[in-house]
Design an enzyme around this catalytic site. Structure first.
Site, PDB file in Angstrom:
ATOM      1  N   ARG A 111      34.988  49.702  48.989  1.00  0.00           N
ATOM      2  CA  ARG A 111      34.210  50.948  49.063  1.00  0.00           C
ATOM      3  C   ARG A 111      33.489  50.980  50.408  1.00  0.00           C
ATOM      4  NH1 ARG A 111      31.757  49.795  43.339  1.00  0.00           N
ATOM      5  NH2 ARG A 111      31.570  47.943  44.590  1.00  0.00           N
ATOM      6  N   SER A 141      31.016  49.692  38.475  1.00  0.00           N
ATOM      7  CA  SER A 141      30.800  49.444  37.044  1.00  0.00           C
ATOM      8  C   SER A 141      29.312  49.266  36.768  1.00  0.00           C
ATOM      9  CB  SER A 141      31.564  48.194  36.593  1.00  0.00           C
ATOM     10  OG  SER A 141      32.945  48.369  36.784  1.00  0.00           O
ATOM     11  N   HIS A 159      38.821  51.812  39.940  1.00  0.00           N
ATOM     12  CA  HIS A 159      39.849  50.791  39.687  1.00  0.00           C
ATOM     13  C   HIS A 159      41.221  51.445  39.479  1.00  0.00           C
ATOM     14  CE1 HIS A 159      36.300  48.410  37.853  1.00  0.00           C
ATOM     15  NE2 HIS A 159      36.639  47.764  38.948  1.00  0.00           N
ATOM     16  N   LYS A 165      28.097  34.163  32.728  1.00  0.00           N
ATOM     17  CA  LYS A 165      27.572  35.441  33.255  1.00  0.00           C
ATOM     18  C   LYS A 165      27.578  36.487  32.152  1.00  0.00           C
ATOM     19  CE  LYS A 165      28.576  38.460  37.017  1.00  0.00           C
ATOM     20  NZ  LYS A 165      29.563  38.826  38.027  1.00  0.00           N
TER      21      LYS A 165
HETATM   22  O1  PNS Z   1      34.764  42.982  40.034  1.00  0.00           O
HETATM   23  P1  PNS Z   1      34.050  41.872  40.760  1.00  0.00           P
HETATM   24  O2  PNS Z   1      32.903  41.365  39.906  1.00  0.00           O
HETATM   25  O3  PNS Z   1      33.629  42.267  42.135  1.00  0.00           O
HETATM   26  O4  PNS Z   1      35.106  40.669  40.919  1.00  0.00           O
HETATM   27  C1  PNS Z   1      34.765  39.442  41.506  1.00  0.00           C
HETATM   28  C2  PNS Z   1      35.865  38.381  41.233  1.00  0.00           C
HETATM   29  C3  PNS Z   1      36.075  38.255  39.738  1.00  0.00           C
HETATM   30  C4  PNS Z   1      37.160  38.842  41.880  1.00  0.00           C
HETATM   31  C5  PNS Z   1      35.415  37.022  41.836  1.00  0.00           C
HETATM   32  O5  PNS Z   1      34.184  36.661  41.315  1.00  0.00           O
HETATM   33  C6  PNS Z   1      36.447  35.923  41.581  1.00  0.00           C
HETATM   34  O6  PNS Z   1      37.441  35.847  42.261  1.00  0.00           O
HETATM   35  N1  PNS Z   1      36.219  35.076  40.549  1.00  0.00           N
HETATM   36  C7  PNS Z   1      37.136  34.020  40.204  1.00  0.00           C
HETATM   37  C8  PNS Z   1      36.548  32.650  40.482  1.00  0.00           C
HETATM   38  C9  PNS Z   1      36.890  32.163  41.878  1.00  0.00           C
HETATM   39  O7  PNS Z   1      38.030  31.903  42.222  1.00  0.00           O
HETATM   40  N2  PNS Z   1      35.850  32.036  42.741  1.00  0.00           N
HETATM   41  C10 PNS Z   1      36.005  31.516  44.091  1.00  0.00           C
HETATM   42  C11 PNS Z   1      36.389  32.559  45.090  1.00  0.00           C
HETATM   43  S1  PNS Z   1      35.186  33.834  45.321  1.00  0.00           S
END
Ligand code: PNS
Length: 162
Positions: A90, A128, A18, A42
């Site tokens: 990645r 993570s 990150h 979650k």
């Molecule tokens: O670090 P991560 O867990 O890969 O991040 C995922 C994240 C938080 C970017 C994704 O789950 C997200 O955008 N959550 C916000 C809710 C949302 O808008 N969801 C709809 C689009 S995927």
């Protein structure tokens, strides 16, 4: 006009992968908002507050803001006056998930673009989740996460063993 990008993620916890994306993102944008995006249903290892505190402790830059949200990402981006979502990519395994997310976000708001940066090769295999798993089993993750995060992981898992 100020170029603002939102870098969303779970950051549970922040890793050097990150940090790499944030450092390079800062060369492209005037301001980065690091968004701890959480889903109250979650499970996570760190609380939202601690995830934000760790990001703040690791990233000290006047062009970075740290925030949290449990809502729709594109709405957050729009409300902040930004139009870019920054994500790190990645190896191949990330591609499908990231592609889906970028497409759904684009469908939800066509004014917002997702920009990907390839993760630095040193961090290609870190995540993570793997870091938490290794640390929980007593493996050393030193050098993969900032020292302050490593210390917290050691504390948490040492306590769990007591
Ligand atoms: O670090 P991560 O867990 O890969 O991040 C995922 C994240 C938080 C970017 C994704 O789950 C997200 O955008 N959550 C916000 C809710 C949302 O808008 N969801 C709809 C689009 S995927």
């Amino acid at each position: 006009m100020k170029k603002i990008a939102v870098y969303p993620g779970s950051f549970d916890p922040i890793t050097y992968g990150h940090v790499d994306i944030i450092t390079r993102g800062l060369r492209m944008f005037d301001e980065l908002i690091i968004l701890v995006a959480y889903n109250p249903n979650k499970a996570s290892l760190f609380s939202v507050q601690e995830r934000m505190d760790l990001v703040r402790a690791v990233i000290r830059d006047e062009h970075v803001r740290v925030d949290c949200s449990s809502g729709l990402l594109v709405d957050y981006v729009k409300n902040m006056g930004a139009n870019v979502i920054l994500r790190g990519l990645r190896a191949v395994s990330d591609f499908e998930y990231e592609f889906q997310m970028a497409l759904i976000n684009r469908r939800l708001n066509r004014d917002i673009e997702t920009v990907f940066l390839m993760t630095g090769y040193q961090w290609f295999y870190t995540s993570s989740n793997l870091i938490k798993e290794a640390a929980s089993l007593g493996g050393s993750v030193k050098g993969l996460v900032p020292d302050i995060v490593n210390d917290r992981l050691e504390q948490i898992f040492a306590k769990a063993k007591e």
